[in-house]
Design a protein around this motif. Structure first.
Motif, mmCIF file in Angstrom:
data_model
loop_
_atom_site.group_PDB
_atom_site.id
_atom_site.type_symbol
_atom_site.label_atom_id
_atom_site.label_comp_id
_atom_site.label_asym_id
_atom_site.label_seq_id
_atom_site.Cartn_x
_atom_site.Cartn_y
_atom_site.Cartn_z
ATOM 1 N N VAL A 126 0.846 -1.205 0.000
ATOM 2 C CA VAL A 126 0.000 0.000 0.000
ATOM 3 C C VAL A 126 0.877 1.249 0.000
ATOM 4 N N GLU A 127 1.921 1.246 0.831
ATOM 5 C CA GLU A 127 2.829 2.396 0.881
ATOM 6 C C GLU A 127 3.478 2.644 -0.491
ATOM 7 N N ASN A 128 3.873 1.556 -1.169
ATOM 8 C CA ASN A 128 4.547 1.718 -2.459
ATOM 9 C C ASN A 128 3.608 2.224 -3.550
ATOM 10 N N SER A 135 4.530 8.118 -4.997
ATOM 11 C CA SER A 135 4.762 9.436 -5.617
ATOM 12 C C SER A 135 4.299 10.588 -4.710
ATOM 13 N N GLN A 136 3.353 10.316 -3.807
ATOM 14 C CA GLN A 136 2.918 11.377 -2.876
ATOM 15 C C GLN A 136 3.803 11.430 -1.628
ATOM 16 N N LYS A 137 4.709 10.454 -1.493
ATOM 17 C CA LYS A 137 5.492 10.372 -0.247
ATOM 18 C C LYS A 137 6.981 10.311 -0.563
ATOM 19 N N ALA A 190 22.759 13.001 -0.687
ATOM 20 C CA ALA A 190 22.100 13.039 0.629
ATOM 21 C C ALA A 190 20.593 13.256 0.429
ATOM 22 N N LYS A 191 19.809 12.711 1.373
ATOM 23 C CA LYS A 191 18.351 12.801 1.245
ATOM 24 C C LYS A 191 17.727 13.373 2.506
ATOM 25 N N VAL A 192 16.561 13.978 2.314
ATOM 26 C CA VAL A 192 15.693 14.266 3.457
ATOM 27 C C VAL A 192 14.537 13.284 3.321
ATOM 28 N N TYR A 193 14.377 12.401 4.312
ATOM 29 C CA TYR A 193 13.356 11.361 4.206
ATOM 30 C C TYR A 193 11.966 11.935 4.474
ATOM 31 N N PHE A 194 11.005 11.406 3.718
ATOM 32 C CA PHE A 194 9.628 11.904 3.801
ATOM 33 C C PHE A 194 9.050 11.711 5.209
ATOM 34 N N GLU A 195 8.415 12.760 5.713
ATOM 35 C CA GLU A 195 7.647 12.653 6.965
ATOM 36 C C GLU A 195 6.316 13.353 6.738
ATOM 37 N N PRO A 196 5.198 12.675 7.006
ATOM 38 C CA PRO A 196 3.904 13.354 6.816
ATOM 39 C C PRO A 196 3.702 14.436 7.875
ATOM 40 N N LYS A 197 3.046 15.514 7.482
ATOM 41 C CA LYS A 197 2.739 16.571 8.459
ATOM 42 C C LYS A 197 1.225 16.791 8.391
ATOM 43 N N TYR A 198 0.498 16.041 9.231
ATOM 44 C CA TYR A 198 -0.954 16.027 9.088
ATOM 45 C C TYR A 198 -1.607 17.331 9.516
ATOM 46 N N GLU A 199 -0.958 18.054 10.439
ATOM 47 C CA GLU A 199 -1.633 19.260 10.937
ATOM 48 C C GLU A 199 -1.598 20.392 9.899
ATOM 49 N N SER A 228 -1.187 19.661 6.337
ATOM 50 C CA SER A 228 -1.452 19.222 4.968
ATOM 51 C C SER A 228 -2.777 18.489 4.872
ATOM 52 N N ASN A 229 -3.659 19.000 3.991
ATOM 53 C CA ASN A 229 -4.916 18.301 3.741
ATOM 54 C C ASN A 229 -4.771 17.254 2.659
ATOM 55 N N SER A 230 -3.731 17.419 1.823
ATOM 56 C CA SER A 230 -3.598 16.549 0.645
ATOM 57 C C SER A 230 -3.381 15.095 1.052
ATOM 58 N N LEU A 231 -2.929 14.869 2.300
ATOM 59 C CA LEU A 231 -2.651 13.485 2.717
ATOM 60 C C LEU A 231 -3.839 12.838 3.404
ATOM 61 N N SER A 232 -4.922 13.600 3.630
ATOM 62 C CA SER A 232 -5.986 13.080 4.499
ATOM 63 C C SER A 232 -6.646 11.826 3.912
ATOM 64 N N ARG A 233 -6.659 11.711 2.569
ATOM 65 C CA ARG A 233 -7.339 10.548 1.977
ATOM 66 C C ARG A 233 -6.353 9.457 1.565
ATOM 67 N N ILE A 234 -5.090 9.666 1.850
ATOM 68 C CA ILE A 234 -4.081 8.669 1.465
ATOM 69 C C ILE A 234 -3.778 7.780 2.671
ATOM 70 N N PRO A 235 -3.846 6.453 2.518
ATOM 71 C CA PRO A 235 -3.571 5.592 3.675
ATOM 72 C C PRO A 235 -2.135 5.761 4.177
ATOM 73 N N ASP A 236 -1.955 5.552 5.464
ATOM 74 C CA ASP A 236 -0.616 5.648 6.051
ATOM 75 C C ASP A 236 -0.311 4.313 6.735
ATOM 76 N N TYR A 237 0.385 3.439 6.009
ATOM 77 C CA TYR A 237 0.660 2.105 6.533
ATOM 78 C C TYR A 237 2.134 1.952 6.868
ATOM 79 N N ARG A 238 2.724 3.027 7.384
ATOM 80 C CA ARG A 238 4.163 2.962 7.681
ATOM 81 C C ARG A 238 4.438 2.103 8.917
#
Length: 534
Positions: free
Chosen positions: A310-312, A316-318, A461-470, A472-482
């Motif tokens: 599911v995460e994979n 593209s959003q993460k 070097a990378k900055v790893y993705f971290e969701p910021k729910y407070e 961002s609304n764009s993530l509200s409908r995307i499952p978070d199975y981390r």
């Protein structure tokens, strides 16, 4: 003579295909804790047939580096080893690399027949090791239990020793894991015979030229290396009497396309080859062969595999973001005069553009080949019979026929250095550097005397993705199975309190926080803390 050893820590010792293995590297030596010898380390994943299935180059800054490896579904279930070394370590005949056992599970295979042997030979890993005996002594969370997608804050108190740490927060599941079975070589008696140069100032690329005609001279030939692009790399080297050459790359770019050529008028009489990067002898690696993943683990594996899939799907959003290398000046700056072609009336071809705009340049034949020459405006003379160095996006062009009718609308700028320029072992009769709008000239240019190859480059070097729910609304409908809530390498602690925020996922259960690292005094420290998501 000072030697070094590597210690590699990973986010887990059992990883599923489709997941990412994260790692932190510490390059250590006896005297200063963190080694200041090597700037480059190598990390490989070895399967139980002793074949390398993945190899990566890692930049070390003050002895510290990090990276990650996405486990492809082409790998089969089994025991693997992660090995790491520097070129300098390979000169040591005993244990010249770090090794660590880990397991890969491919849940798409019919029969998972798995081996995790927690009794494998445990070597005394790191002498100065301290653990926190009283749990919760140091790591403080703002709560013990969290709901899904809640913001959490971890406090690292200022009583922690100064040093370099990494933070790993992941779900505890019931798939058996390896005990810490790392083999680190702290026996640092380097045999004096040094065959491999240490990469003290950057990457070392070596190679050799061979003659096509018998008795050709191999000595003192100029070889150039180009890694084209916007932030291009151009290097020169001179061959020795056996035709060997060495390049030092001290600039970070993400491109691995590499063009090597002889900068000589008789270059068609030679062939060029690049040496493989040195590797350690793997013949003594020992893989265990006991099976301990049983039916009762299959449910945990299936659940984790489903979460990974599911995460994979929503990858593209993460996305992780790359930290771009800082644009460093090119070697000939600030001596050049730069023509931004959009500032002038445009001409159709490169030849017309040179005649009308870049007045320092003129065309003349050199050995019956059209060539570019620079006039030194101060004396109105041409210095040497040789043409100037022509670079397009960093690629040396020795036959400018292909350029004469090149569409000048594709060129962004032309820079000229109108005097002799000494670079490495050669004095060039001036420099012309052409930058195209798409930085893609190398892909259309063909010259049978150029060796085009791919070289292993350090991963950016990378900055790893971290969701910021407070926010961002764009993530509200995307499952978070981390399962992996946070991986934060290279945390420099400087005796002040640090608050590290993270977000919980949609998966309830027990999670573990692991803060590990090496202090300035050379002690290896790890702290654990657990919490729940409900």
């Amino acid at each position: 003579m000072s030697t070094e050893s590597l210690l590699v820590k990973t986010n887990t010792s059992v990883v599923l295909t489709g997941e990412t293995l994260y790692y932190q590297l510490y390059c250590l030596n006896k005297t200063t804790v963190f080694s200041d010898i090597s700037e480059i380390a190598y990390l490989e994943v070895i399967n139980d047939r002793k074949e390398s299935v993945f190899k990566n180059k890692i930049s070390l800054k003050n002895g510290i580096g990090s990276g990650d490896y996405f486990i492809p579904t082409t790998l089969t279930t089994g025991n693997y080893k992660l090995i790491a070394y520097t070129n300098w370590m390979l000169n040591n005949s005993q244990n010249n690399f770090f090794e660590k056992d880990f397991a890969i599970i491919n849940p798409f295979e019919e029969h998972i027949n798995m081996t995790i042997d927690s009794t494998s030979k445990k070597v005394d890993v790191y002498k100065n090791e301290t653990k926190n005996t009283a749990e919760n002594i140091l790591l403080k969370l703002d709560k013990e239990k969290y709901s899904k997608r809640e913001k959490a804050a971890l406090v690292l108190p200022k009583t922690l020793d100064r040093g370099n740490y990494f933070l790993n927060i992941r779900k505890i599941d019931f798939i058996p894991a390896y005990s810490d079975n790392e083999t680190i070589n702290t026996d640092t008696n380097l045999k004096q015979e040094i065959k491999i140069l240490p990469e003290t100032r950057g990457e070392i690329i070596t190679g050799y030229i061979s003659p096509k005609i018998a008795n050709s001279d191999l000595n003192s030939k100029i070889v150039t290396l180009s890694i084209p692009g916007k932030n291009f790399i151009f290097k020169t080297a001179k061959t020795n009497s056996t035709g060997k050459f060495t390049f030092l790359i001290d600039k970070q770019t993400s491109s691995s396309d590499c063009y090597v050529q002889l900068s000589e008028s008789d270059r068609e009489n030679y062939t060029i080859a690049i040496d493989k990067t040195p590797s350690p002898d793997l013949s003594n690696l020992i893989f265990s062969n006991k099976t301990s993943i049983s039916r009762k683990n299959l449910k945990a594996i299936q659940e984790r595999s489903l979460a990974t899939q599911v995460e994979n799907v929503y990858f593209s959003q993460k996305k992780d973001s790359l930290i771009e290398a800082i644009n460093t000046d090119f070697f000939f700056q600030p001596t050049e005069k730069k023509y931004q072609l959009d500032d002038f009336e445009r001409f159709r071809t490169f030849k017309e553009t040179i005649i009308e705009i870049v007045t320092e340049l003129n065309f003349k034949d050199y050995n019956q080949v059209p060539s570019l020459y620079l006039r030194d405006s101060r004396y109105n003379i041409t210095q040497s019979p040789e043409p100037c160095l022509v670079l397009v996006d960093g690629l040396q062009i020795q036959n400018i026929n292909t350029l004469l009718n090149y569409n000048a609308y594709q060129i962004e700028s032309i820079s000229v250095v109108d005097r002799p320029y000494c670079y490495g072992p050669k004095i060039f009769n001036g420099i012309v550097s052409i930058i195209t709008k798409n930085n893609d000239f190398a892909t259309i240019y063909s010259d049978k005397n150029i060796l085009k190859t791919m070289i292993l480059r350090p991963e950016p070097a990378k900055v790893y993705f971290e969701p910021k729910y407070e926010t961002s609304n764009s993530l509200s409908r995307i499952p978070d199975y981390r399962y992996q809530l946070l991986w934060k390498p290279n945390i420099a602690l400087k005796s002040n309190e640090m608050i590290i925020p993270f977000h919980t996922s949609d998966i309830s259960g027990d999670y573990e926080i692991m803060l590990e690292g090496i202090t300035e005094a050379g002690n290896y420290i790890h702290f654990y803390k657990t919490f729940k998501i409900e």
